[in-house]
Motif scaffolding. Sequence first.
Motif, PDB file in Angstrom:
ATOM      1  N   CYS A  51      -7.328  -6.333  -2.850  1.00 44.34           N
ATOM      2  CA  CYS A  51      -6.968  -5.349  -1.820  1.00 44.34           C
ATOM      3  C   CYS A  51      -7.309  -5.827  -0.412  1.00 44.34           C
ATOM      4  O   CYS A  51      -6.773  -5.308   0.571  1.00 44.34           O
ATOM      5  CB  CYS A  51      -7.638  -4.012  -2.104  1.00 44.34           C
ATOM      6  N   ASP A  86       0.867  -1.179   0.000  1.00 45.07           N
ATOM      7  CA  ASP A  86       0.000   0.000   0.000  1.00 45.07           C
ATOM      8  C   ASP A  86       0.902   1.228   0.000  1.00 45.07           C
ATOM      9  O   ASP A  86       1.371   1.653   1.059  1.00 45.07           O
ATOM     10  CB  ASP A  86      -0.930   0.000   1.210  1.00 45.07           C
ATOM     11  N   PRO A  87       1.169   1.815  -1.173  1.00 49.00           N
ATOM     12  CA  PRO A  87       2.079   2.961  -1.232  1.00 49.00           C
ATOM     13  C   PRO A  87       1.575   4.178  -0.464  1.00 49.00           C
ATOM     14  O   PRO A  87       2.346   5.092  -0.183  1.00 49.00           O
ATOM     15  CB  PRO A  87       2.180   3.256  -2.733  1.00 49.00           C
ATOM     16  N   ASN A  88       0.292   4.196  -0.093  1.00 46.09           N
ATOM     17  CA  ASN A  88      -0.285   5.325   0.642  1.00 46.09           C
ATOM     18  C   ASN A  88      -0.468   5.011   2.124  1.00 46.09           C
ATOM     19  O   ASN A  88      -1.234   5.696   2.800  1.00 46.09           O
ATOM     20  CB  ASN A  88      -1.636   5.699   0.037  1.00 46.09           C
ATOM     21  N   ARG A 113      -6.620   5.608   2.101  1.00 44.14           N
ATOM     22  CA  ARG A 113      -6.473   4.347   1.369  1.00 44.14           C
ATOM     23  C   ARG A 113      -7.024   4.485  -0.049  1.00 44.14           C
ATOM     24  O   ARG A 113      -8.132   4.968  -0.255  1.00 44.14           O
ATOM     25  CB  ARG A 113      -7.219   3.258   2.145  1.00 44.14           C
ATOM     26  N   ASP A 114      -6.234   4.046  -1.022  1.00 38.42           N
ATOM     27  CA  ASP A 114      -6.659   3.964  -2.412  1.00 38.42           C
ATOM     28  C   ASP A 114      -6.655   2.495  -2.794  1.00 38.42           C
ATOM     29  O   ASP A 114      -5.602   1.905  -3.044  1.00 38.42           O
ATOM     30  CB  ASP A 114      -5.711   4.760  -3.312  1.00 38.42           C
ATOM     31  N   GLU A 115      -7.842   1.869  -2.792  1.00 35.06           N
ATOM     32  CA  GLU A 115      -7.925   0.428  -2.987  1.00 35.06           C
ATOM     33  C   GLU A 115      -7.298  -0.034  -4.295  1.00 35.06           C
ATOM     34  O   GLU A 115      -6.805  -1.160  -4.392  1.00 35.06           O
ATOM     35  CB  GLU A 115      -9.385  -0.030  -2.920  1.00 35.06           C
ATOM     36  N   ALA A 116      -7.304   0.820  -5.305  1.00 31.80           N
ATOM     37  CA  ALA A 116      -6.731   0.430  -6.592  1.00 31.80           C
ATOM     38  C   ALA A 116      -5.229   0.181  -6.491  1.00 31.80           C
ATOM     39  O   ALA A 116      -4.654  -0.491  -7.355  1.00 31.80           O
ATOM     40  CB  ALA A 116      -7.021   1.509  -7.633  1.00 31.80           C
ATOM     41  N   GLN A 117      -4.597   0.701  -5.438  1.00 28.51           N
ATOM     42  CA  GLN A 117      -3.147   0.536  -5.285  1.00 28.51           C
ATOM     43  C   GLN A 117      -2.770  -0.455  -4.182  1.00 28.51           C
ATOM     44  O   GLN A 117      -1.581  -0.692  -3.956  1.00 28.51           O
ATOM     45  CB  GLN A 117      -2.511   1.896  -4.989  1.00 28.51           C
ATOM     46  N   VAL A 118      -3.765  -1.032  -3.519  1.00 26.50           N
ATOM     47  CA  VAL A 118      -3.501  -1.976  -2.434  1.00 26.50           C
ATOM     48  C   VAL A 118      -3.532  -3.397  -2.972  1.00 26.50           C
ATOM     49  O   VAL A 118      -4.476  -3.793  -3.664  1.00 26.50           O
ATOM     50  CB  VAL A 118      -4.540  -1.826  -1.302  1.00 26.50           C
ATOM     51  N   VAL A 119      -2.495  -4.159  -2.655  1.00 30.56           N
ATOM     52  CA  VAL A 119      -2.398  -5.553  -3.096  1.00 30.56           C
ATOM     53  C   VAL A 119      -1.999  -6.412  -1.904  1.00 30.56           C
ATOM     54  O   VAL A 119      -1.049  -6.078  -1.177  1.00 30.56           O
ATOM     55  CB  VAL A 119      -1.366  -5.722  -4.229  1.00 30.56           C
TER      56      VAL A 119
END
Length: 492
Positions: free
Chosen positions: A162, A114-116, A121-127
Amino acid sequence: MNKLEKANDFILKHKEKVTNRPYYHFTPEIGWMNDPNGFSFYRGKYHLFYQYYPYDVVWNDMHWGHATTQDFIQWGYQPVALANDKIYDANGCFSGSAIEKEGKLYLMYTGHIDPNIGFDRDEAQVVERQCLAFSEDGICFEKYEHNPVIGEKELPNEYLICDFRDPKVTKVEDVYYCVLSVRNKQRRGEIILFKSSNLLDWTFHASIYQSKFEENTLLECPDLFRIGNKDVLIFSEMPCDPEFQKEVDHKTVYVVGEMDYQRGIFKAESKGLLDYGHTFYAPQSTEGKNGERLLIGWMHRWHQTAPPRDYGFNGMMSLPRRLALKDHQLIQQPVLDLNHYFHPSIVHEGTILNANERLEWTGEAGYLRLDIDPSDSKPFTVELHKSETKSTRIEVDVESGRIFMTSDYGNPGQINLEDCFAAEDENLTLEFFIDLHSVELFVNAGEKVASFAAYDRDKGSQVSILGKGQTVFRRIKWAEFKPIKARSAEHE
């Protein structure tokens, strides 16, 4: 210096600053602790890993702390097992489990990206993907070179990567199975099952449990195991989105039923709460050294006041509990050597307590057992950590079979236990495990359990039982906790 070395060096230099530890509940050596991970019995010792951030008393980049024990009182702190030092776990080594294979101890955990992190939280960037590490000695771990082992390729399209975490691995016959928490595209929680022949290569098998849309829940930290001739599925519930925070409690549920591993079908038969308090979450079980099923959980009340920063730590584990089934109900009994560490100092036999009569003594940490005749008893109140103005109060209404717990510490709200015993019961047993920052109550040998935690300074040290009418106590026993030696903070 790599991240593991940095963490262990920091602990070594700063651990002596920690103060106000509980007497017999496990705490981290220093810093923040949450979910138990990798709870296992390996090479003659119980291993407890846990979500860990050694540098502060608040949640941050998750490491895996590690400690070992043989009796759950004396612990040896081990070096930090995992740090978030790879691209696939750059923002945290999240929760997971342990399993032995060919003499090695394997850890399976969630690599979190999660770069943020720390911001919105930006779910599109969470893995979140599942990863492996292994050890020859149970102390030093090497991450698998082909991590992650379960990721986008293995997760079906109807689920969100995510929120895909908390692997709990078990072996049934010659097949490894892993239950996982996931959020579906309707934004609700499910528990899904993967399978493998070698722990390394995994395929999706089935969805075995789904929350209802209107329940507005995510299901975290699943655990699936067998007791006797039944299967038990455990998971912790939390709000699926912030908008449901006020209507969905954080609690832990068990479901008893039948698991058909070949077909990937779990048939639920009964459901209940593991703990009626507000401070028990994300528990994990293991098979004990004698084949029994043991469970330990994180004692944390969401949104509660944190410990004073100068304590140097934040987080406790519950007492370990031995699990059994009785008429589709999960029974939990504490696993502690009462004879070894708890020394009886007060015993009353055949005591009748009338209205406004009180028994009182000093007791900061110990074990209190009350055996009551419910056929001829009125309500009474137990007060723990009592001072002149404050206490934690347990109101026992024998006639209605109800117990209420409130406290002047920690602002917990009221804890309610209903249907604790029936009129035809010949005996009511209440067992209290009292520690510096907690109370755990076991009703009738673990038919119901409630836990409470608060880190307030300067609690009272009195124990009191106040009658509100005639109450017949067959026996009252108080045993003070007296450790044989101080718990070691050194590596074993």
